[in-house]
Design a protein around this motif. Structure first.
Motif, PDB file in Angstrom:
ATOM      1  N   ASP A  47       0.840  -1.198   0.000  1.00 34.63           N
ATOM      2  CA  ASP A  47       0.000   0.000   0.000  1.00 34.63           C
ATOM      3  C   ASP A  47       0.874   1.245   0.000  1.00 34.63           C
ATOM      4  O   ASP A  47       0.649   2.193  -0.780  1.00 34.63           O
ATOM      5  CB  ASP A  47      -0.917  -0.033   1.218  1.00 34.63           C
ATOM      6  CG  ASP A  47      -1.837   1.179   1.298  1.00 34.63           C
ATOM      7  OD1 ASP A  47      -2.060   1.842   0.267  1.00 34.63           O
ATOM      8  OD2 ASP A  47      -2.332   1.467   2.400  1.00 34.63           O
ATOM      9  N   ARG A  56       3.477   4.246   5.850  1.00 32.31           N
ATOM     10  CA  ARG A  56       2.283   3.422   6.012  1.00 32.31           C
ATOM     11  C   ARG A  56       2.511   2.344   7.075  1.00 32.31           C
ATOM     12  O   ARG A  56       1.622   2.063   7.896  1.00 32.31           O
ATOM     13  CB  ARG A  56       1.925   2.803   4.662  1.00 32.31           C
ATOM     14  CG  ARG A  56       0.585   2.119   4.575  1.00 32.31           C
ATOM     15  CD  ARG A  56      -0.620   2.961   4.907  1.00 32.31           C
ATOM     16  NE  ARG A  56      -0.527   4.380   4.619  1.00 32.31           N
ATOM     17  CZ  ARG A  56      -1.506   5.249   4.802  1.00 32.31           C
ATOM     18  NH1 ARG A  56      -2.671   4.827   5.282  1.00 32.31           N
ATOM     19  NH2 ARG A  56      -1.363   6.523   4.526  1.00 32.31           N
ATOM     20  N   PHE A  74       0.404   2.010  10.592  1.00 29.31           N
ATOM     21  CA  PHE A  74      -0.283   0.772  10.962  1.00 29.31           C
ATOM     22  C   PHE A  74       0.079   0.355  12.383  1.00 29.31           C
ATOM     23  O   PHE A  74      -0.796   0.093  13.217  1.00 29.31           O
ATOM     24  CB  PHE A  74       0.061  -0.347   9.982  1.00 29.31           C
ATOM     25  CG  PHE A  74      -0.446  -1.697  10.409  1.00 29.31           C
ATOM     26  CD1 PHE A  74      -1.784  -2.010  10.291  1.00 29.31           C
ATOM     27  CD2 PHE A  74       0.416  -2.642  10.971  1.00 29.31           C
ATOM     28  CE1 PHE A  74      -2.267  -3.251  10.704  1.00 29.31           C
ATOM     29  CE2 PHE A  74      -0.051  -3.877  11.384  1.00 29.31           C
ATOM     30  CZ  PHE A  74      -1.393  -4.186  11.257  1.00 29.31           C
ATOM     31  N   LYS A 123      -1.248   2.625  15.107  1.00 29.47           N
ATOM     32  CA  LYS A 123      -2.670   2.380  15.352  1.00 29.47           C
ATOM     33  C   LYS A 123      -2.872   1.101  16.170  1.00 29.47           C
ATOM     34  O   LYS A 123      -3.760   1.025  17.022  1.00 29.47           O
ATOM     35  CB  LYS A 123      -3.417   2.268  14.019  1.00 29.47           C
ATOM     36  CG  LYS A 123      -3.482   3.560  13.223  1.00 29.47           C
ATOM     37  CD  LYS A 123      -4.516   4.521  13.788  1.00 29.47           C
ATOM     38  CE  LYS A 123      -4.712   5.721  12.886  1.00 29.47           C
ATOM     39  NZ  LYS A 123      -5.735   6.650  13.409  1.00 29.47           N
ATOM     40  N   ALA A 157      -4.702   1.031  19.803  1.00 29.00           N
ATOM     41  CA  ALA A 157      -5.843   0.162  20.076  1.00 29.00           C
ATOM     42  C   ALA A 157      -5.598  -0.712  21.302  1.00 29.00           C
ATOM     43  O   ALA A 157      -6.536  -1.064  22.030  1.00 29.00           O
ATOM     44  CB  ALA A 157      -6.147  -0.704  18.860  1.00 29.00           C
ATOM     45  N   ARG A 167      -8.724  -6.091  12.963  1.00 25.45           N
ATOM     46  CA  ARG A 167      -9.364  -5.971  11.653  1.00 25.45           C
ATOM     47  C   ARG A 167      -9.781  -4.532  11.396  1.00 25.45           C
ATOM     48  O   ARG A 167      -9.627  -4.013  10.277  1.00 25.45           O
ATOM     49  CB  ARG A 167     -10.577  -6.895  11.584  1.00 25.45           C
ATOM     50  CG  ARG A 167     -11.354  -6.828  10.271  1.00 25.45           C
ATOM     51  CD  ARG A 167     -12.537  -7.780  10.307  1.00 25.45           C
ATOM     52  NE  ARG A 167     -13.409  -7.483  11.447  1.00 25.45           N
ATOM     53  CZ  ARG A 167     -14.115  -8.411  12.111  1.00 25.45           C
ATOM     54  NH1 ARG A 167     -14.054  -9.678  11.760  1.00 25.45           N
ATOM     55  NH2 ARG A 167     -14.874  -8.054  13.131  1.00 25.45           N
ATOM     56  N   ASP A 168     -10.299  -3.866  12.424  1.00 24.59           N
ATOM     57  CA  ASP A 168     -10.721  -2.473  12.271  1.00 24.59           C
ATOM     58  C   ASP A 168      -9.530  -1.582  11.931  1.00 24.59           C
ATOM     59  O   ASP A 168      -9.633  -0.694  11.073  1.00 24.59           O
ATOM     60  CB  ASP A 168     -11.387  -1.988  13.555  1.00 24.59           C
ATOM     61  CG  ASP A 168     -12.640  -2.780  13.887  1.00 24.59           C
ATOM     62  OD1 ASP A 168     -13.219  -3.379  12.965  1.00 24.59           O
ATOM     63  OD2 ASP A 168     -13.033  -2.800  15.078  1.00 24.59           O
ATOM     64  N   VAL A 169      -8.405  -1.803  12.605  1.00 24.87           N
ATOM     65  CA  VAL A 169      -7.198  -1.022  12.325  1.00 24.87           C
ATOM     66  C   VAL A 169      -6.735  -1.248  10.898  1.00 24.87           C
ATOM     67  O   VAL A 169      -6.417  -0.295  10.165  1.00 24.87           O
ATOM     68  CB  VAL A 169      -6.072  -1.382  13.319  1.00 24.87           C
ATOM     69  CG1 VAL A 169      -4.738  -0.800  12.859  1.00 24.87           C
ATOM     70  CG2 VAL A 169      -6.412  -0.873  14.708  1.00 24.87           C
ATOM     71  N   CYS A 216      -8.378  -2.287   8.232  1.00 25.07           N
ATOM     72  CA  CYS A 216      -9.275  -1.722   7.225  1.00 25.07           C
ATOM     73  C   CYS A 216      -9.217  -0.195   7.210  1.00 25.07           C
ATOM     74  O   CYS A 216      -9.464   0.424   6.173  1.00 25.07           O
ATOM     75  CB  CYS A 216     -10.704  -2.200   7.478  1.00 25.07           C
ATOM     76  SG  CYS A 216     -10.953  -3.965   7.141  1.00 25.07           S
ATOM     77  N   GLU A 217      -8.898   0.404   8.357  1.00 19.65           N
ATOM     78  CA  GLU A 217      -8.759   1.860   8.421  1.00 19.65           C
ATOM     79  C   GLU A 217      -7.488   2.339   7.728  1.00 19.65           C
ATOM     80  O   GLU A 217      -7.491   3.366   7.043  1.00 19.65           O
ATOM     81  CB  GLU A 217      -8.736   2.311   9.886  1.00 19.65           C
ATOM     82  CG  GLU A 217      -8.496   3.806  10.070  1.00 19.65           C
ATOM     83  CD  GLU A 217      -8.297   4.205  11.517  1.00 19.65           C
ATOM     84  OE1 GLU A 217      -7.944   5.378  11.761  1.00 19.65           O
ATOM     85  OE2 GLU A 217      -8.482   3.347  12.422  1.00 19.65           O
ATOM     86  N   VAL A 218      -6.407   1.592   7.879  1.00 21.23           N
ATOM     87  CA  VAL A 218      -5.089   2.052   7.424  1.00 21.23           C
ATOM     88  C   VAL A 218      -4.747   1.603   6.007  1.00 21.23           C
ATOM     89  O   VAL A 218      -4.134   2.353   5.244  1.00 21.23           O
ATOM     90  CB  VAL A 218      -3.996   1.569   8.406  1.00 21.23           C
ATOM     91  CG1 VAL A 218      -2.601   1.903   7.888  1.00 21.23           C
ATOM     92  CG2 VAL A 218      -4.204   2.187   9.784  1.00 21.23           C
ATOM     93  N   ASP A 259      -5.324   0.500   2.150  1.00 21.80           N
ATOM     94  CA  ASP A 259      -6.164   0.594   0.953  1.00 21.80           C
ATOM     95  C   ASP A 259      -5.856  -0.623   0.088  1.00 21.80           C
ATOM     96  O   ASP A 259      -4.791  -0.702  -0.536  1.00 21.80           O
ATOM     97  CB  ASP A 259      -5.851   1.886   0.197  1.00 21.80           C
ATOM     98  CG  ASP A 259      -6.780   2.110  -0.993  1.00 21.80           C
ATOM     99  OD1 ASP A 259      -7.263   1.110  -1.560  1.00 21.80           O
ATOM    100  OD2 ASP A 259      -7.000   3.274  -1.370  1.00 21.80           O
TER     101      ASP A 259
END
Length: 385
Positions: free
Chosen positions: A71, A84, A88, A91, A95, A145-147, A149-151, A153
């Motif tokens: 990415d 990137r 990641f 984040k 979390a 998974r939330d992290v 999908c947020e970070v 693309d």
């Protein structure tokens, strides 16, 4: 003589030849929070002039590092990849502040990164022995998974032309490894690669359930051998191969079992690579398209072996930062010693890894087995350059 005095003057001497760019392939092991060690390694490699990455394969945390790298490369080249990856892991650390699994005051005072005495860790560890994730987490909540999908693309990952990416997962029904690659890498593929069965539900892909890729490909090497033109594979090792003695405490036994399980597939593939290299040297594979594989490894066994299995679930920001710095230092040391070996020879001694293995004494039988295995998986057979 000062350089300025000859500026613009043709003295008849030929300019020094530019250094040739070296190309490697990265294979990243999984290991929960210890994947931040691999982040540090990658960060340092991206800084290195004259070094490019052609393919990257990974399982679990290694798969997450792989997609973050792709990415970032799509967004802004090497610096974009470094940014990137850092975002990641930052984040992930943020979390973890809300995680019920935290170190005790005593562990913080003694600088222990283990969660072995964490009330939250002990509670979930005991609960996982009598209840499954389907009982404990029916809504399938997953902050990781939330992290991701947020970070990340995933359009960038799938369309990245600067690196080939492969992530592995284990089919629950067949017990076989499945590797997902571009242009069809999706979030569920990466989450399947990181789905520890005691913590998460199996991830459904194409109607089939998948668990952590580390069980059958940690990391998978054969996709690299099948698709790379470079002969060099650099493995980032975060699960120690060796321990000096048998563990006696229950938790130490579980920790060592974890390491053995997650190294088994890598040991099998390394043995196959070494046997094929031997067959090539003996001239038995002439005209078959096989080429020698140059194997390299970056690790810090002394540091990582002292952490214990429970620390893989400790994503505390300070711990992530420490792992990152340790990874950078290990990569720095490896580059100083072995950069010149890239494209010429292996810097990791595979035969030494198997010293004392009684199976290795029966070389002819194992060569035939390795030849059969490799012929049927494509290992070490590369596309023509």
């Amino acid at each position: 003589m000062k350089r300025a005095e000859n500026a613009g003057v043709d003295d008849g001497r030929k300019p020094a030849p530019m250094a040739k760019t070296k190309t490697i392939n990265l294979a990243l092991q999984g290991g929960g929070a210890h994947g931040a060690f691999s982040w540090g390694v990658i960060d340092r490699l991206l800084e290195q002039d004259g070094l490019e990455v052609e393919c990257i394969s990974g399982a679990s945390a290694g798969a997450m590092n792989a997609v973050a790298l792709a990415d970032g490369l799509s967004r802004g080249g090497k610096e974009g990849a470094r940014e990137r990856l850092r975002l990641f892991w930052e984040k992930v650390g943020a979390a973890a502040r809300l995680s019920p699994m935290q170190r005790t005051v005593f562990q913080r005072f003694t600088d222990s990164w283990s969660l072995d005495h964490s009330p939250g860790y002990l509670f979930f560890d005991l609960l996982s022995r009598v209840a499954s994730p389907y009982d404990i987490n029916p809504l399938d909540l997953n902050p990781l998974r939330d992290v991701m999908c947020e970070v990340i693309d995933f359009d960038n990952v799938c369309n990245c032309k600067k690196v080939k990416v492969y992530v592995s997962a284990t089919n629950v029904e067949t017990g076989r490894s499945r590797v997902f690659g571009q242009p069809n890498i999706l979030p569920e593929h990466v989450m399947a690669s990181a789905a520890l069965p005691t913590l998460f539900k199996a991830v459904m892909v194409d109607g089939e359930p998948y668990w952590d890729g580390g069980y059958m490909g940690n990391p998978p090497l054969w996709p690299i051998f099948d698709n790379a033109t470079s002969d060099d594979v650099l493995i980032v090792q975060i699960n120690p191969f060796r321990r000096p003695e048998a563990p006696r405490a229950a938790r130490d036994i579980v920790s060592r079992l974890n390491e053995i399980t997650f190294n088994a597939s890598l040991l099998r593939e390394l043995r196959s690579v070494e046997f094929i290299n031997q067959l090539i040297e003996e001239g038995r594979l002439e005209g078959t398209g096989y080429r020698n594989a140059f194997v390299h490894m970056i690790e810090d066994e002394n540091f990582l072996a002292g952490l214990g299995a429970s620390s893989k679930l400790n994503a505390e920001e300070a711990f992530i930062d420490l792992l990152f710095e340790k990874g950078r230092a290990a990569a720095e040391e490896w580059l100083d010693k072995n950069f010149d070996a890239i494209g010429k020879r292996s810097s990791f001694d595979i035969p030494k890894l198997f010293e004392g293995d009684h199976d290795a004494l029966d070389g002819e039988r194992l060569r035939r087995a390795a030849h059969f295995q490799v012929s049927n998986t494509g290992t070490t057979k590369r596309p023509p350059q």
